[in-house]
Design a protein around this motif. Structure first.
Motif, PDB file in Angstrom:
ATOM      1  N   ARG A 513       0.827  -1.199   0.000  1.00  0.00           N
ATOM      2  CA  ARG A 513       0.000   0.000   0.000  1.00  0.00           C
ATOM      3  C   ARG A 513       0.870   1.261   0.000  1.00  0.00           C
ATOM      4  O   ARG A 513       1.915   1.300   0.647  1.00  0.00           O
ATOM      5  N   VAL A 515       0.460   5.353   0.756  1.00  0.00           N
ATOM      6  CA  VAL A 515      -0.396   6.379   1.331  1.00  0.00           C
ATOM      7  C   VAL A 515       0.100   7.743   0.870  1.00  0.00           C
ATOM      8  O   VAL A 515       1.281   8.069   1.038  1.00  0.00           O
ATOM      9  N   ASP A 544      -7.269   5.387   4.737  1.00  0.00           N
ATOM     10  CA  ASP A 544      -7.810   5.991   3.518  1.00  0.00           C
ATOM     11  C   ASP A 544      -8.823   7.066   3.891  1.00  0.00           C
ATOM     12  O   ASP A 544      -9.664   6.872   4.783  1.00  0.00           O
ATOM     13  N   ARG A 562      -4.736   9.485   2.010  1.00  0.00           N
ATOM     14  CA  ARG A 562      -5.576   8.649   1.146  1.00  0.00           C
ATOM     15  C   ARG A 562      -4.702   7.599   0.490  1.00  0.00           C
ATOM     16  O   ARG A 562      -3.506   7.828   0.233  1.00  0.00           O
ATOM     17  N   LEU A 563      -5.299   6.447   0.219  1.00  0.00           N
ATOM     18  CA  LEU A 563      -4.575   5.340  -0.403  1.00  0.00           C
ATOM     19  C   LEU A 563      -4.567   5.491  -1.911  1.00  0.00           C
ATOM     20  O   LEU A 563      -5.555   5.912  -2.518  1.00  0.00           O
TER      21      LEU A 563
END
Length: 574
Positions: A513, A515, A544, A562-563
């Protein structure tokens, strides 16, 4: 004259054939230690400015235990230096020195002795005999000859001197303290000096001041600087150290830096010991010192003072002895941060006024009075120009290196979702070996090791949970590539963060992931969003579309997270 070492122009019986300037009087400056030589070099240009009637020659007396560096200092200043045994041949009209220990050759010329500290406040080892003596006092034989004149900064010093050395009667000149006057001229430039030293805005500068000897700050507690750095939040404080020139001369810079290496790795600024200490003292928000003159100068400037050591060699009845009674003492094994914060909160510029009024007589007038004394002893009328110029101190030069590894504590996450996180970073270089990043963790309170990629210690770099890119990356794509390479190279790392040149940052997790973090404020430090993401990750909070306020010291910045798409090749483990 010594044939093997002929006198250099502009002195000597044959100098007239070779000289360009033809002075009426010869002033010999006796240089014995760095401390005493610097004191003369700092005030002499203002005293003799533009006067070609005075020929100045520097004579090196190599007999001090602290003579290392004197010749380098003189040569760097462009001084003409003659050997000490040629002083008589130079036929001086006045010998000027700030060392009371020079072996003055026979003759009739007067000898003006300037203090290289504040008065006669310390017992020091006697170079001529076993035991101790009062610092600043010339031998009785020179007093008996009627040649010596002792410059003093306050009338009380004459009273003290006469009680221990009656032969000094009539041999003192009330001048004041040129060094203190220089500090006062630049006192309102503290903010500019802090910026020049590299102290970030809204940070406080703690200056450690140490004289020399076993009872000094650095002699009694060499590890104090490291403990102070370990106790103070890195995002709220910077720490500098002023170490007496006799320590540099007696032990060398390698030994000093080796003793202070943990503190230096944690960001300690070791101030150069020639000239630069004055602007660093002006820049200080608080002084942690001892019985040396620099600590007393700090108190006289209105700085909060804590005593980290105080030697028994301080002479009773002096201003520094009074400071030893008036100033609070630092307990280095208790709450150091709390004591420093308390000193700052209780700051009153007049707190030590009664103490320092006994050290400095009519501040601001020292140079004019000293010039009058100097020309009187030379037998020359003073220049018709106005009083000697008052120059601002030169801005200090940033010194030391920035910390590149921190133990980070995050607190404040509520159980029902993200709101605000308080981040406290402390340099890892001065943390105890036994410290465990997971130690004392509670609900909403987590600790981790974060390292800049430039951290030189392999153990710290490979143990870090968070890795930070050392400089902003040009694009998001470049940031993703750096994150991937860093996590692949360092398998113990949980996340890596890079700030973007255009603003914001990217924080990559080991599970792939990425960010994106947008921040208020102008900071380009990826440590803040990285700390927020780490805390949220440990708390199993959402990453997120999350807004969290990050508090660091007195400032607070909103961080929006937010992702974005997963990083190719990321592992599935969290």
């Amino acid at each position: 004259m010594h044939a093997s070492q002929p006198l250099r122009v502009p002195v000597g019986s044959d100098a007239g054939r070779w000289s360009t300037f033809h002075g009426e009087k010869t002033l010999v400056v006796a240089a014995r230690t760095v401390t005493s030589t610097v004191r003369v070099l700092e005030c002499l240009p203002a005293l003799l400015r533009g006067d070609d009637r005075v020929t100045v020659v520097f004579a090196h007396d190599p007999t001090s235990a602290f003579n290392a560096g004197v010749l380098d200092l003189l040569h760097d200043a462009g001084c003409l230096v003659i050997p000490w045994e040629q002083v008589s041949d130079a036929e001086p009209d006045l010998i000027l020195t700030a060392s009371e220990n020079v072996d003055v050759p026979e003759g009739h010329c007067p000898v003006l002795v300037l203090p290289h500290g504040i008065g006669f406040q310390k017992q020091v080892p006697d170079a001529r005999a076993p035991g101790d003596r009062l610092s600043g006092v010339v031998p009785d034989s020179l007093l008996e000859s009627g040649r010596a004149w002792l410059a003093i900064s306050h009338p009380q010093q004459e009273e003290q001197l006469l009680s221990s050395h009656p032969k000094a009667a009539g041999r003192t000149l009330l001048v004041g303290d040129p060094c203190f006057d220089e500090l006062l001229v630049s006192a309102d430039r503290a903010d500019a000096f802090r910026r020049a030293l590299g102290v970030p805005d809204r940070h406080r500068l703690v200056v450690l001041s140490s004289t020399w000897g076993r009872t000094s700050l650095i002699g009694r507690d060499p590890g104090l600087a490291a403990r102070v750095l370990a106790a103070l939040p890195y995002d709220e404080f910077r720490v500098a150290a002023i170490v007496h020139p006799n320590v540099w001369a007696g032990h060398g810079s390698w030994q000093i830096r080796n003793v202070l290496k943990p503190a230096l790795d944690a960001g300690l600024m070791l101030i150069p010991h020639i000239h630069a200490w004055r602007s660093a003292l002006v820049a200080a928000d608080v002084v942690v010192g001892d019985h040396g003159s620099v600590t007393l100068y700090g108190a006289a400037l209105g700085k909060p003072v804590l005593l980290g050591a105080f030697g028994s060699e301080a002479v009773p009845g002096t201003a520094v002895a009074a400071l030893g009674r008036a100033a609070p003492h630092l307990d280095a094994h208790a709450d150091v941060q709390g004591q420093i914060v308390s000193a700052l909160a209780g700051q009153r510029p007049d707190l030590f006024a009664t103490v320092t009024e006994g050290a400095f007589h009519q501040p601001g007038r020292a140079l004019p009075r000293l010039r009058t004394a100097l020309y009187g002893l030379l037998g020359l009328p003073e220049p018709v120009s106005t009083v000697p110029p008052e120059w601002f101190l030169a801005e200090p030069v940033a010194t030391g290196t920035k910390a590149t590894a921190w133990m980070v504590t995050t607190t404040g996450l509520p159980t029902d979702g993200p709101d605000a996180i308080t981040v406290c970073r402390q340099p890892a270089a001065v943390r105890q070996e036994a410290d465990d990043p997971g130690e004392d963790e509670t609900v909403g309170r987590f600790r981790h090791l974060a390292c800049d990629e430039r951290e030189p210690e392999r153990r710290l770099l490979e143990s870090a949970s968070v890795l930070l890119c050392g400089a902003p990356v040009r694009s998001a794509a470049a940031g993703v590539r750096w994150i991937g390479a860093t996590l692949d190279r360092l398998p113990g790392c949980r996340l890596a963060a890079a700030s973007l040149a255009g603003g914001g940052a990217l924080v990559g997790l080991r599970d792939g992931r990425i960010v994106e973090a947008a921040m208020t404020g102008s900071t380009r430090d990826p440590a803040l969003p990285a700390s927020a993401v780490y805390a949220l990750l440990r708390a199993a909070a959402p990453l997120d579309d999350t807004m969290v306020t990050v508090r660091v010291g007195e400032r607070a910045e909103d961080v929006a997270l937010r992702l974005r798409a997963h990083r190719p090749g990321g592992s599935s483990g969290g």
